[in-house]
Design an enzyme around this catalytic site. Structure first.
Site, PDB file in Angstrom:
ATOM      1  N   LYS A   1       2.947 -12.698   6.377  1.00 22.04           N
ATOM      2  CA  LYS A   1       2.445 -13.579   7.447  1.00 22.04           C
ATOM      3  C   LYS A   1       1.634 -12.771   8.466  1.00 22.04           C
ATOM      4  O   LYS A   1       0.525 -13.149   8.835  1.00 22.04           O
ATOM      5  CB  LYS A   1       3.622 -14.304   8.129  1.00 22.04           C
ATOM      6  CG  LYS A   1       4.442 -15.163   7.158  1.00 22.04           C
ATOM      7  CD  LYS A   1       5.584 -15.886   7.843  1.00 22.04           C
ATOM      8  CE  LYS A   1       6.675 -15.010   8.365  1.00 22.04           C
ATOM      9  NZ  LYS A   1       7.443 -14.257   7.338  1.00 22.04           N
TER      10      LYS A   1
ATOM     11  N   ARG B   1      11.152 -22.043  12.454  1.00 19.38           N
ATOM     12  CA  ARG B   1      11.975 -21.436  11.421  1.00 19.38           C
ATOM     13  C   ARG B   1      13.179 -22.299  11.070  1.00 19.38           C
ATOM     14  O   ARG B   1      13.934 -21.958  10.157  1.00 19.38           O
ATOM     15  CB  ARG B   1      12.493 -20.113  11.984  1.00 19.38           C
ATOM     16  CG  ARG B   1      12.184 -18.901  11.164  1.00 19.38           C
ATOM     17  CD  ARG B   1      12.669 -17.699  11.959  1.00 19.38           C
ATOM     18  NE  ARG B   1      12.662 -16.523  11.170  1.00 19.38           N
ATOM     19  CZ  ARG B   1      11.693 -15.601  11.224  1.00 19.38           C
ATOM     20  NH1 ARG B   1      10.669 -15.735  12.016  1.00 19.38           N
ATOM     21  NH2 ARG B   1      11.796 -14.538  10.471  1.00 19.38           N
TER      22      ARG B   1
ATOM     23  N   ARG C   1       7.589  -0.896   4.561  1.00 20.73           N
ATOM     24  CA  ARG C   1       6.737  -1.220   5.724  1.00 20.73           C
ATOM     25  C   ARG C   1       6.872  -0.150   6.818  1.00 20.73           C
ATOM     26  O   ARG C   1       7.970   0.318   7.113  1.00 20.73           O
ATOM     27  CB  ARG C   1       7.136  -2.586   6.299  1.00 20.73           C
ATOM     28  CG  ARG C   1       6.412  -2.877   7.606  1.00 20.73           C
ATOM     29  CD  ARG C   1       6.475  -4.315   8.041  1.00 20.73           C
ATOM     30  NE  ARG C   1       7.827  -4.839   8.151  1.00 20.73           N
ATOM     31  CZ  ARG C   1       8.099  -6.111   8.378  1.00 20.73           C
ATOM     32  NH1 ARG C   1       7.116  -6.990   8.506  1.00 20.73           N
ATOM     33  NH2 ARG C   1       9.333  -6.515   8.466  1.00 20.73           N
TER      34      ARG C   1
ATOM     35  N   ARG D   1      11.138  -0.678  10.965  1.00 19.70           N
ATOM     36  CA  ARG D   1      11.936  -1.657  11.709  1.00 19.70           C
ATOM     37  C   ARG D   1      13.415  -1.564  11.332  1.00 19.70           C
ATOM     38  O   ARG D   1      13.747  -1.338  10.169  1.00 19.70           O
ATOM     39  CB  ARG D   1      11.420  -3.087  11.418  1.00 19.70           C
ATOM     40  CG  ARG D   1      10.384  -3.538  12.421  1.00 19.70           C
ATOM     41  CD  ARG D   1       9.713  -4.821  12.076  1.00 19.70           C
ATOM     42  NE  ARG D   1      10.585  -5.920  11.700  1.00 19.70           N
ATOM     43  CZ  ARG D   1      10.139  -7.145  11.436  1.00 19.70           C
ATOM     44  NH1 ARG D   1       8.843  -7.413  11.527  1.00 19.70           N
ATOM     45  NH2 ARG D   1      10.973  -8.101  11.082  1.00 19.70           N
TER      46      ARG D   1
ATOM     47  N   ARG E   1      18.338 -11.588   5.209  1.00 16.98           N
ATOM     48  CA  ARG E   1      17.250 -12.412   5.792  1.00 16.98           C
ATOM     49  C   ARG E   1      16.738 -13.415   4.764  1.00 16.98           C
ATOM     50  O   ARG E   1      16.393 -14.553   5.115  1.00 16.98           O
ATOM     51  CB  ARG E   1      16.113 -11.506   6.286  1.00 16.98           C
ATOM     52  CG  ARG E   1      16.451 -10.797   7.590  1.00 16.98           C
ATOM     53  CD  ARG E   1      15.638  -9.536   7.818  1.00 16.98           C
ATOM     54  NE  ARG E   1      14.223  -9.770   7.991  1.00 16.98           N
ATOM     55  CZ  ARG E   1      13.294  -8.814   7.890  1.00 16.98           C
ATOM     56  NH1 ARG E   1      13.644  -7.566   7.612  1.00 16.98           N
ATOM     57  NH2 ARG E   1      12.030  -9.106   8.072  1.00 16.98           N
TER      58      ARG E   1
HETATM   59  P1  AP5 Z   1       4.074  -8.454   6.832  1.00 13.76           P
HETATM   60  O1  AP5 Z   1       2.711  -8.992   6.951  1.00 13.76           O
HETATM   61  O2  AP5 Z   1       4.614  -7.616   7.940  1.00 13.76           O
HETATM   62  O3  AP5 Z   1       5.090  -9.619   6.423  1.00 13.76           O
HETATM   63  P2  AP5 Z   1       5.718 -10.799   7.296  1.00 13.76           P
HETATM   64  O4  AP5 Z   1       5.764 -12.016   6.461  1.00 13.76           O
HETATM   65  O5  AP5 Z   1       5.030 -10.898   8.623  1.00 13.76           O
HETATM   66  O6  AP5 Z   1       7.182 -10.200   7.415  1.00 13.76           O
HETATM   67  P3  AP5 Z   1       8.229 -10.126   8.604  1.00 13.76           P
HETATM   68  O7  AP5 Z   1       9.362  -9.240   8.126  1.00 13.76           O
HETATM   69  O8  AP5 Z   1       7.588  -9.676   9.894  1.00 13.76           O
HETATM   70  O9  AP5 Z   1       8.707 -11.551   8.701  1.00 13.76           O
HETATM   71  P4  AP5 Z   1       9.996 -12.070   9.272  1.00 13.76           P
HETATM   72  O10 AP5 Z   1       9.701 -13.499   9.317  1.00 13.76           O
HETATM   73  O11 AP5 Z   1      11.248 -11.671   8.611  1.00 13.76           O
HETATM   74  O12 AP5 Z   1      10.114 -11.251  10.646  1.00 13.76           O
HETATM   75  P5  AP5 Z   1       9.865 -11.636  12.157  1.00 13.76           P
HETATM   76  O13 AP5 Z   1       9.348 -10.451  12.832  1.00 13.76           O
HETATM   77  O14 AP5 Z   1       9.124 -12.925  12.251  1.00 13.76           O
HETATM   78  O15 AP5 Z   1       4.132  -7.593   5.463  1.00 13.76           O
HETATM   79  C1  AP5 Z   1       5.316  -6.916   5.090  1.00 13.76           C
HETATM   80  C2  AP5 Z   1       4.931  -5.600   4.382  1.00 13.76           C
HETATM   81  O16 AP5 Z   1       4.317  -5.904   3.133  1.00 13.76           O
HETATM   82  C3  AP5 Z   1       3.940  -4.738   5.148  1.00 13.76           C
HETATM   83  O17 AP5 Z   1       4.258  -3.386   4.913  1.00 13.76           O
HETATM   84  C4  AP5 Z   1       2.570  -5.082   4.525  1.00 13.76           C
HETATM   85  O18 AP5 Z   1       1.664  -3.997   4.592  1.00 13.76           O
HETATM   86  C5  AP5 Z   1       2.978  -5.407   3.090  1.00 13.76           C
HETATM   87  N1  AP5 Z   1       2.170  -6.451   2.478  1.00 13.76           N
HETATM   88  C6  AP5 Z   1       1.760  -7.614   3.055  1.00 13.76           C
HETATM   89  N2  AP5 Z   1       1.076  -8.377   2.174  1.00 13.76           N
HETATM   90  C7  AP5 Z   1       1.084  -7.677   0.998  1.00 13.76           C
HETATM   91  C8  AP5 Z   1       0.536  -7.950  -0.295  1.00 13.76           C
HETATM   92  N3  AP5 Z   1      -0.157  -9.057  -0.556  1.00 13.76           N
HETATM   93  N4  AP5 Z   1       0.730  -7.012  -1.277  1.00 13.76           N
HETATM   94  C9  AP5 Z   1       1.426  -5.859  -1.011  1.00 13.76           C
HETATM   95  N5  AP5 Z   1       1.957  -5.555   0.196  1.00 13.76           N
HETATM   96  C10 AP5 Z   1       1.795  -6.462   1.196  1.00 13.76           C
HETATM   97  O19 AP5 Z   1      11.335 -11.959  12.649  1.00 13.76           O
HETATM   98  C11 AP5 Z   1      12.318 -10.933  12.746  1.00 13.76           C
HETATM   99  C12 AP5 Z   1      13.627 -11.523  13.245  1.00 13.76           C
HETATM  100  O20 AP5 Z   1      13.425 -12.103  14.553  1.00 13.76           O
HETATM  101  C13 AP5 Z   1      14.214 -12.667  12.410  1.00 13.76           C
HETATM  102  O21 AP5 Z   1      14.980 -12.176  11.322  1.00 13.76           O
HETATM  103  C14 AP5 Z   1      15.067 -13.390  13.463  1.00 13.76           C
HETATM  104  O22 AP5 Z   1      16.257 -12.693  13.708  1.00 13.76           O
HETATM  105  C15 AP5 Z   1      14.212 -13.299  14.711  1.00 13.76           C
HETATM  106  N6  AP5 Z   1      13.291 -14.460  14.846  1.00 13.76           N
HETATM  107  C16 AP5 Z   1      11.935 -14.426  14.766  1.00 13.76           C
HETATM  108  N7  AP5 Z   1      11.416 -15.659  14.914  1.00 13.76           N
HETATM  109  C17 AP5 Z   1      12.474 -16.493  15.088  1.00 13.76           C
HETATM  110  C18 AP5 Z   1      12.600 -17.897  15.253  1.00 13.76           C
HETATM  111  N8  AP5 Z   1      11.505 -18.694  15.267  1.00 13.76           N
HETATM  112  N9  AP5 Z   1      13.845 -18.425  15.378  1.00 13.76           N
HETATM  113  C19 AP5 Z   1      14.940 -17.639  15.364  1.00 13.76           C
HETATM  114  N10 AP5 Z   1      14.915 -16.294  15.192  1.00 13.76           N
HETATM  115  C20 AP5 Z   1      13.679 -15.729  15.060  1.00 13.76           C
END
Ligand code: AP5
Length: 215
Positions: free
Chosen positions: A14, A88, A127, A160, A171
């Site tokens: 994302k 979410r 990552r 992270r 997760r």
């Molecule tokens: P990346 O682009 O970073 O992936 P992402 O989908 O953004 O992954 P996240 O881990 O950030 O998502 P998440 O939803 O778990 O975390 P968030 O920070 O929102 O890519 C990942 C890796 O893969 C990178 O190294 C990239 O280079 C690589 N990559 C990307 N595309 C690729 C491809 N096509 N091929 C190969 N490699 C690739 O949330 C974290 C925590 O915060 C949650 O667990 C929760 O506790 C809390 N939180 C956040 N939002 C909420 C909410 N709305 N409600 C409640 N709790 C929340």
């Protein structure tokens, strides 16, 4: 006002996709980044959120919705929002509908990034992130040009706390239980654009830009 939602499991890409849409004038709102900023500032919200995030659990709906409400309240009619990691849960999705409805807008598209669990585990364990500018790398799929150092800031990259294999699998479980139902919610509303996110970054980004057309 334009609103696009990026929906998909942790590690689907994302944040990586968001980078190209920011170039098209979208304001990128990642609730994960907002929460990590609260952790960095050691606010009471951040201290509470850290325990949940490190365990792979969600932060409370009212906390997250409150942050989004504050960010959107003074937006003009020409604002373009890109939500990443929000909504979410079904409660968050309903609250977002209410909120943007009160601002006279609706969601334009929900981009659903599809990616199998094993690719996700490999992506998240590898990552690396720049804490200064937020740039995201992968040790194999998107390495920085110079060792373990950010291309933009020149500072050391970090991993992270929630990117351990055990927490990533937790997760994914929480995603399946609490977030996956949103796919049906948005399918019923006719908003879903499905994207194969299990292909090279350049192709995923191109498919998203093409699917969104002239947004
Ligand atoms: P990346 O682009 O970073 O992936 P992402 O989908 O953004 O992954 P996240 O881990 O950030 O998502 P998440 O939803 O778990 O975390 P968030 O920070 O929102 O890519 C990942 C890796 O893969 C990178 O190294 C990239 O280079 C690589 N990559 C990307 N595309 C690729 C491809 N096509 N091929 C190969 N490699 C690739 O949330 C974290 C925590 O915060 C949650 O667990 C929760 O506790 C809390 N939180 C956040 N939002 C909420 C909410 N709305 N409600 C409640 N709790 C929340």
């Amino acid at each position: 006002m334009k609103v696009v939602v990026l929906l998909g499991p942790p590690g689907a890409g994302k944040g990586t996709v968001a980078e190209v849409l920011v170039d098209k004038g979208f304001k990128h709102i990642s609730t994960g980044d907002l929460l990590r900023e609260q952790i960095r500032l050691e606010t009471p919200l951040g201290i509470e959120a850290k325990k949940l995030m490190d365990a792979g659990q969600f932060v409370r709906d009212d906390v997250v919705v409150g942050m989004i409400r504050d960010l959107m309240k003074d937006s003009g009619a020409d604002a373009k929002f890109l939500f990443d990691g929000f909504p979410r849960t079904l409660v968050q999705a309903e609250k977002l509908d209410e909120l943007i409805g009160s601002l006279g807008a609706t969601i334009e598209h929900v981009v659903q990034l599809e990616c199998p669990a094993e690719s996700i585990v490999e992506r998240l364990i590898g990552r690396r992130t720049c804490e200064k500018c937020g740039s995201v790398y992968h040790v194999t799929f998107n390495p920085p040009s110079n060792g373990d150092v950010c291309d933009v800031e020149g500072c050391a990259l970090t991993q992270r706390a929630d990117d351990t294999e055990e927490t990533v699998r937790k997760r994914l479980e929480v995603y399946a239980e609490r977030t996956a139902p949103l796919i049906t919610y948005y399918e019923v509303a006719g908003l879903i654009l499905k994207i194969n996110a299990d292909q090279p970054i350049v192709d995923v980004r191109a498919d998203v830009v093409k699917a969104l057309g002239k947004v």
